[in-house]
Scaffold this motif. Structure first.
Motif, PDB file in Angstrom:
ATOM      1  N   GLU A  15       0.823  -1.204   0.000  1.00 58.70           N
ATOM      2  CA  GLU A  15       0.000   0.000   0.000  1.00 58.70           C
ATOM      3  C   GLU A  15       0.859   1.256   0.000  1.00 58.70           C
ATOM      4  OE1 GLU A  15      -3.562   2.174   2.595  1.00 58.70           O
ATOM      5  OE2 GLU A  15      -2.748   0.250   3.250  1.00 58.70           O
ATOM      6  N   LEU A  16       1.856   1.298   0.871  1.00 60.12           N
ATOM      7  CA  LEU A  16       2.716   2.466   0.936  1.00 60.12           C
ATOM      8  C   LEU A  16       3.604   2.566  -0.310  1.00 60.12           C
ATOM      9  CD1 LEU A  16       3.373   4.871   2.742  1.00 60.12           C
ATOM     10  CD2 LEU A  16       5.146   3.507   3.851  1.00 60.12           C
ATOM     11  N   THR A  17       4.123   1.435  -0.766  1.00 58.57           N
ATOM     12  CA  THR A  17       4.971   1.436  -1.958  1.00 58.57           C
ATOM     13  C   THR A  17       4.233   2.013  -3.159  1.00 58.57           C
ATOM     14  OG1 THR A  17       6.246  -0.467  -1.175  1.00 58.57           O
ATOM     15  CG2 THR A  17       6.285  -0.039  -3.535  1.00 58.57           C
ATOM     16  N   ASP A  18       2.968   1.678  -3.286  1.00 56.28           N
ATOM     17  CA  ASP A  18       2.182   2.159  -4.420  1.00 56.28           C
ATOM     18  C   ASP A  18       1.795   3.637  -4.294  1.00 56.28           C
ATOM     19  OD1 ASP A  18       2.327  -0.258  -5.702  1.00 56.28           O
ATOM     20  OD2 ASP A  18       0.388  -0.982  -4.994  1.00 56.28           O
ATOM     21  N   GLN A  19       2.053   4.248  -3.142  1.00 55.91           N
ATOM     22  CA  GLN A  19       1.760   5.671  -2.945  1.00 55.91           C
ATOM     23  C   GLN A  19       3.030   6.524  -3.009  1.00 55.91           C
ATOM     24  OE1 GLN A  19      -0.227   5.827   0.848  1.00 55.91           O
ATOM     25  NE2 GLN A  19      -2.024   4.700   0.121  1.00 55.91           N
TER      26      GLN A  19
ATOM     27  N   LEU B 102      15.269   0.665 -19.968  1.00 62.07           N
ATOM     28  CA  LEU B 102      15.251  -0.562 -19.156  1.00 62.07           C
ATOM     29  C   LEU B 102      14.484  -1.681 -19.841  1.00 62.07           C
ATOM     30  CD1 LEU B 102      14.694   0.974 -15.592  1.00 62.07           C
ATOM     31  CD2 LEU B 102      16.832   0.196 -16.600  1.00 62.07           C
ATOM     32  N   GLY B 103      14.565  -1.726 -21.158  1.00 60.31           N
ATOM     33  CA  GLY B 103      13.948  -2.816 -21.900  1.00 60.31           C
ATOM     34  C   GLY B 103      12.438  -2.830 -21.857  1.00 60.31           C
ATOM     35  N   GLY B 104      11.845  -1.695 -21.475  1.00 55.25           N
ATOM     36  CA  GLY B 104      10.385  -1.624 -21.452  1.00 55.25           C
ATOM     37  C   GLY B 104       9.729  -2.455 -20.375  1.00 55.25           C
ATOM     38  N   ILE B 105      10.489  -2.818 -19.328  1.00 51.47           N
ATOM     39  CA  ILE B 105       9.933  -3.708 -18.296  1.00 51.47           C
ATOM     40  C   ILE B 105       9.135  -2.958 -17.231  1.00 51.47           C
ATOM     41  CG2 ILE B 105      11.818  -5.358 -18.588  1.00 51.47           C
ATOM     42  CD1 ILE B 105      12.956  -4.284 -15.902  1.00 51.47           C
ATOM     43  N   CYS B 106       9.275  -1.620 -17.194  1.00 53.12           N
ATOM     44  CA  CYS B 106       8.664  -0.863 -16.099  1.00 53.12           C
ATOM     45  C   CYS B 106       7.164  -0.696 -16.291  1.00 53.12           C
ATOM     46  CB  CYS B 106       9.327   0.498 -15.968  1.00 53.12           C
ATOM     47  SG  CYS B 106      11.078   0.401 -15.576  1.00 53.12           S
ATOM     48  N   GLN B 107       6.510  -0.377 -15.198  1.00 51.28           N
ATOM     49  CA  GLN B 107       5.067  -0.157 -15.186  1.00 51.28           C
ATOM     50  C   GLN B 107       4.777   1.156 -14.466  1.00 51.28           C
ATOM     51  OE1 GLN B 107       3.539  -3.613 -13.188  1.00 51.28           O
ATOM     52  NE2 GLN B 107       4.472  -5.034 -14.649  1.00 51.28           N
ATOM     53  N   PRO B 108       3.635   1.800 -14.780  1.00 46.03           N
ATOM     54  CA  PRO B 108       3.309   3.058 -14.092  1.00 46.03           C
ATOM     55  C   PRO B 108       3.020   2.832 -12.617  1.00 46.03           C
ATOM     56  CG  PRO B 108       1.498   2.340 -15.493  1.00 46.03           C
ATOM     57  CD  PRO B 108       2.638   1.432 -15.791  1.00 46.03           C
ATOM     58  N   ARG B 109       3.339   3.844 -11.807  1.00 43.25           N
ATOM     59  CA  ARG B 109       3.072   3.761 -10.372  1.00 43.25           C
ATOM     60  C   ARG B 109       2.445   5.071  -9.898  1.00 43.25           C
ATOM     61  NH1 ARG B 109       7.448   2.449  -5.578  1.00 43.25           N
ATOM     62  NH2 ARG B 109       8.810   3.742  -6.846  1.00 43.25           N
ATOM     63  N   ASN B 110       1.418   4.942  -9.079  1.00 45.09           N
ATOM     64  CA  ASN B 110       0.780   6.086  -8.427  1.00 45.09           C
ATOM     65  C   ASN B 110       0.372   7.146  -9.448  1.00 45.09           C
ATOM     66  OD1 ASN B 110      -0.231   7.514  -6.269  1.00 45.09           O
ATOM     67  ND2 ASN B 110       1.763   8.150  -5.459  1.00 45.09           N
ATOM     68  N   VAL B 111      -0.401   6.712 -10.459  1.00 44.26           N
ATOM     69  CA  VAL B 111      -0.733   7.593 -11.589  1.00 44.26           C
ATOM     70  C   VAL B 111      -1.603   8.776 -11.179  1.00 44.26           C
ATOM     71  CG1 VAL B 111      -0.442   5.831 -13.350  1.00 44.26           C
ATOM     72  CG2 VAL B 111      -2.661   6.072 -12.212  1.00 44.26           C
ATOM     73  N   LYS B 112      -2.249   8.704 -10.025  1.00 39.71           N
ATOM     74  CA  LYS B 112      -3.052   9.853  -9.585  1.00 39.71           C
ATOM     75  C   LYS B 112      -2.179  11.061  -9.278  1.00 39.71           C
ATOM     76  CE  LYS B 112      -3.380   8.976  -4.569  1.00 39.71           C
ATOM     77  NZ  LYS B 112      -2.275   7.999  -4.475  1.00 39.71           N
TER      78      LYS B 112
ATOM     79  N   MET C 189       7.998  11.301 -17.593  1.00 38.10           N
ATOM     80  CA  MET C 189       7.692  10.472 -16.428  1.00 38.10           C
ATOM     81  C   MET C 189       6.794  11.184 -15.430  1.00 38.10           C
ATOM     82  SD  MET C 189      11.283   8.374 -15.986  1.00 38.10           S
ATOM     83  CE  MET C 189      10.610   7.268 -14.739  1.00 38.10           C
ATOM     84  N   ALA C 190       6.809  12.514 -15.414  1.00 35.29           N
ATOM     85  CA  ALA C 190       5.882  13.241 -14.545  1.00 35.29           C
ATOM     86  C   ALA C 190       4.441  13.089 -15.035  1.00 35.29           C
ATOM     87  CB  ALA C 190       6.257  14.717 -14.492  1.00 35.29           C
ATOM     88  N   GLU C 191       4.281  12.914 -16.347  1.00 34.49           N
ATOM     89  CA  GLU C 191       2.936  12.718 -16.902  1.00 34.49           C
ATOM     90  C   GLU C 191       2.515  11.255 -16.907  1.00 34.49           C
ATOM     91  OE1 GLU C 191       0.827  13.091 -21.267  1.00 34.49           O
ATOM     92  OE2 GLU C 191       1.913  14.842 -20.507  1.00 34.49           O
ATOM     93  N   LYS C 192       3.432  10.373 -17.264  1.00 28.81           N
ATOM     94  CA  LYS C 192       3.085   8.951 -17.423  1.00 28.81           C
ATOM     95  C   LYS C 192       3.346   8.125 -16.170  1.00 28.81           C
ATOM     96  CE  LYS C 192       2.084   7.458 -21.045  1.00 28.81           C
ATOM     97  NZ  LYS C 192       0.769   7.310 -21.700  1.00 28.81           N
ATOM     98  N   ARG C 193       4.152   8.638 -15.253  1.00 27.79           N
ATOM     99  CA  ARG C 193       4.567   7.889 -14.043  1.00 27.79           C
ATOM    100  C   ARG C 193       5.184   6.554 -14.434  1.00 27.79           C
ATOM    101  NH1 ARG C 193       4.431  10.936  -9.309  1.00 27.79           N
ATOM    102  NH2 ARG C 193       4.369   8.938  -8.221  1.00 27.79           N
ATOM    103  N   ASN C 194       5.867   6.553 -15.569  1.00 22.84           N
ATOM    104  CA  ASN C 194       6.498   5.358 -16.100  1.00 22.84           C
ATOM    105  C   ASN C 194       7.655   5.783 -16.991  1.00 22.84           C
ATOM    106  OD1 ASN C 194       7.005   2.685 -16.648  1.00 22.84           O
ATOM    107  ND2 ASN C 194       5.211   2.363 -17.945  1.00 22.84           N
ATOM    108  N   THR C 195       8.538   4.862 -17.301  1.00 27.14           N
ATOM    109  CA  THR C 195       9.640   5.147 -18.207  1.00 27.14           C
ATOM    110  C   THR C 195       9.180   5.050 -19.658  1.00 27.14           C
ATOM    111  OG1 THR C 195      10.274   2.826 -18.209  1.00 27.14           O
ATOM    112  CG2 THR C 195      11.368   4.247 -16.607  1.00 27.14           C
ATOM    113  N   PRO C 196       9.853   5.754 -20.568  1.00 22.97           N
ATOM    114  CA  PRO C 196       9.598   5.510 -21.994  1.00 22.97           C
ATOM    115  C   PRO C 196       9.933   4.065 -22.346  1.00 22.97           C
ATOM    116  CG  PRO C 196      10.877   7.513 -21.686  1.00 22.97           C
ATOM    117  CD  PRO C 196      10.843   6.822 -20.359  1.00 22.97           C
TER     118      PRO C 196
END
Length: 545
Positions: free
Chosen positions: A416-420, A465-475, A454-461
């Motif tokens: 829960e905290l990690t995702d915030q 990193l090989g496209g492995i990342c996922q968005p976090r805390n998009v709100k 990344m400020a808009e997408k909360r994720n890497t292009p």
């Protein structure tokens, strides 16, 4: 009188005139913003024309928290492990051995960019590489270090030393002897003692300047200018006297944990400011570390670590009364306090101190800075705005990186905290003066386009990193305009320099960065592919791609 006409699609960050086609510069400051025709009429016949066509001209970008000497050292003075990416100890060994072979004259060897994971290594790993000279392996984050046997001897790290600092900061083997791994206070004690000359420092700072200017940054904050090398402020000062500084640096001087006499410390910094400050290097405050970092188990959390009940991290500067006094004394000198505050407990502590200091000073506009802000409660976000404190946030750290860092955070503080993690929008909503930071080179990127992305997408292009990342805390995603403000006018305000820089306006310093992309309107995927065209300082082109 030096004059220049700047032509292009100008995004000014001035709310009264947000766009223009031309700017006229006289003696390093903006003399006119508007149409190309009028700029040419107002200019003298000898005015130089910098025509950037359909490219986009922005105010020079500003970095709110970086480390100049360390950056330059890692560019030209150390074995760099950063290009490896994820942890690869076999590859690290090859890089370090190659560096040693190329630099046999060195008294000691330093490798930086190590990424920690669950594979625990000790001095034996480094002893296999080098036995006759001290060898240090520094994490990319800068809060942990591995030493070989010779380095432990050189640093005087023995069983008594480990007992003094505690086994959370100096790890020991089954016999109570240091095993080579140290973190936090011992690291910040060791690094400034590593042999460096003033000429080395000057070369490092010039290498750093070249990198920053080539990235579109025209002014930066050095957050702890003395933390790596005590003579770095003198190196900046000498470079300015020699006419070699082009990039402006606003420095916060390092304050040790729970400093014995905060009043005397601020007096020391004020004296340094009087002696060393100029136009291109200027001391603006004090820098302290409240805690460490979550990945090293040393961030000061609001709660215990899940894998270690009864332990909530390392409290570095944790004396409330001394921090209040430090803030109050800094305010008397027109300076602010800038702190490393990674965990929620550290941030809560600092805001308590700021509130109590403001009751004494009555100054709600001191602009004290809290940097990193990994985990922050809703109440402390509100207090950040209410106290006029400045959140320095890292958009480049916002993505969810699976297969290691993300799962590690979950195991330490819970899902829960990690995702915030890493709020940004909430700080804006609370009325705070939000600034972006990279923490370069502690963090491996200082990059305008990726910060916006990344400020808009909360994720890497996708290409990172090989496209492995996922968005976090998009709100917590923010707008492009908010991102640009967080790298221009808001940072100028952090330094009390908003009347001189941060936007393209009449009378301000003519610093600009030119890119081949409209950061406000182009597709966000195109933003991630943007290229820098030129950097302009005081109306003169100092970098051209």
């Amino acid at each position: 009188m030096k004059q220049a006409i700047i032509l292009g699609n100008i995004i000014t960050m001035d709310e009264k005139r947000p766009f223009a086609k031309a700017a006229l510069v006289k003696n390093g400051v903006f003399a006119y913003i508007g149409s190309a025709e009028e700029a040419k009429k107002l200019a003298g016949a000898d005015a130089k024309v910098l025509d950037y066509g359909e490219n986009y001209v922005y105010p020079g970008f500003l970095e709110s928290h970086s480390h100049g000497h360390l950056a330059g050292d890692r560019f030209i003075g150390q074995a760099s492990l950063g290009q490896v990416g994820l942890t690869d100890y076999a590859k690290y060994r090859e890089i370090i051995k190659e560096f040693i072979a190329k630099n046999p004259q060195r008294e000691f060897y330093l490798a930086s960019g190590w990424v920690e994971n669950d594979e625990y290594v000790t001095k034996a790993y480094l002893d296999d590489i080098c036995t006759d000279k001290p060898l240090f392996m520094h994490t990319g984050g800068g809060h942990s270090m591995l030493l070989n046997t010779k380095a432990l001897e050189w640093a005087g790290i023995d069983a008594a030393y480990a007992k003094k600092y505690g086994y959370e900061q100096v790890h020991v083997d089954e016999n109570g002897e240091p095993d080579g791994y140290v973190c936090e206070a011992p690291v910040f004690e060791i690094v400034p003692k590593l042999p460096t000359t003033l000429e080395d420092a000057k070369n490092y700072l010039l290498a750093w300047q070249d990198f920053a200017l080539s990235s579109g940054f025209t002014a930066v904050a050095d957050a702890g200018a003395e933390v790596v090398y005590h003579e770095s402020p003198k190196a900046y000062h000498e470079l300015e006297k020699e006419g070699k500084l082009k990039m402006r640096t606003y420095a916060y001087m390092y304050v040790t944990d729970n400093i014995a006499d905060p009043k005397a410390e601020i007096a020391r910094i004020a004296a340094q400011r009087a002696e060393l400050s100029g136009e291109y290097f200027h001391i603006v405050g004090a820098k302290a570390f409240l805690d460490g970092v979550t990945e090293a188990h040393t961030a000061w959390q609001n709660q215990d670590y899940l894998d270690q009940p009864g332990y909530h991290g390392v409290e570095r500067f944790n004396d409330h009364d001394k921090m209040v006094q430090l803030i109050v004394e800094a305010d008397k000198e027109g300076m602010s306090v800038h702190v490393h505050s990674e965990g929620g407990g550290a941030t809560h502590f600092m805001l308590d101190c700021i509130e109590d200091a403001e009751k004494i000073t009555g100054d709600l506009d001191q602009r004290n800075v809290l940097a990193h802000l990994h985990f922050v409660t809703d109440e402390d976000i509100r207090r950040m705005g209410a106290t006029g404190s400045i959140p320095a946030v890292p958009p480049l750290w916002t993505a969810k990186i699976p297969g290691g860092p993300y799962e590690q955070e979950v195991s330490y503080v819970g899902k829960e905290l990690t995702d915030q993690a890493y709020p940004i929008k909430s700080f804006y909503d609370a009325g705070a003066n939000v600034v972006f930071h990279s923490d370069f080179p502690v963090s491996p990127m200082m990059n305008v386009k990726y910060s916006i992305y990344m400020a808009e997408k909360r994720n890497t292009p996708k290409e990172m990193l090989g496209g492995i990342c996922q968005p976090r805390n998009v709100k917590e995603a923010i707008t492009r305009e908010q991102s640009l403000r967080a790298m221009t006018i808001n940072v100028a305000r952090q330094w009390h320099q908003e009347h001189r820089m941060g936007s393209i306006e009449f009378g301000k310093i003519a610093n600009m960065a030119v890119f081949d992309c409209d950061f406000l309107h182009d597709d966000i995927e195109k933003v991630a592919q943007a290229n820098i065209v030129a950097t302009i300082v005081d109306g003169e082109e100092v970098y051209k791609a």
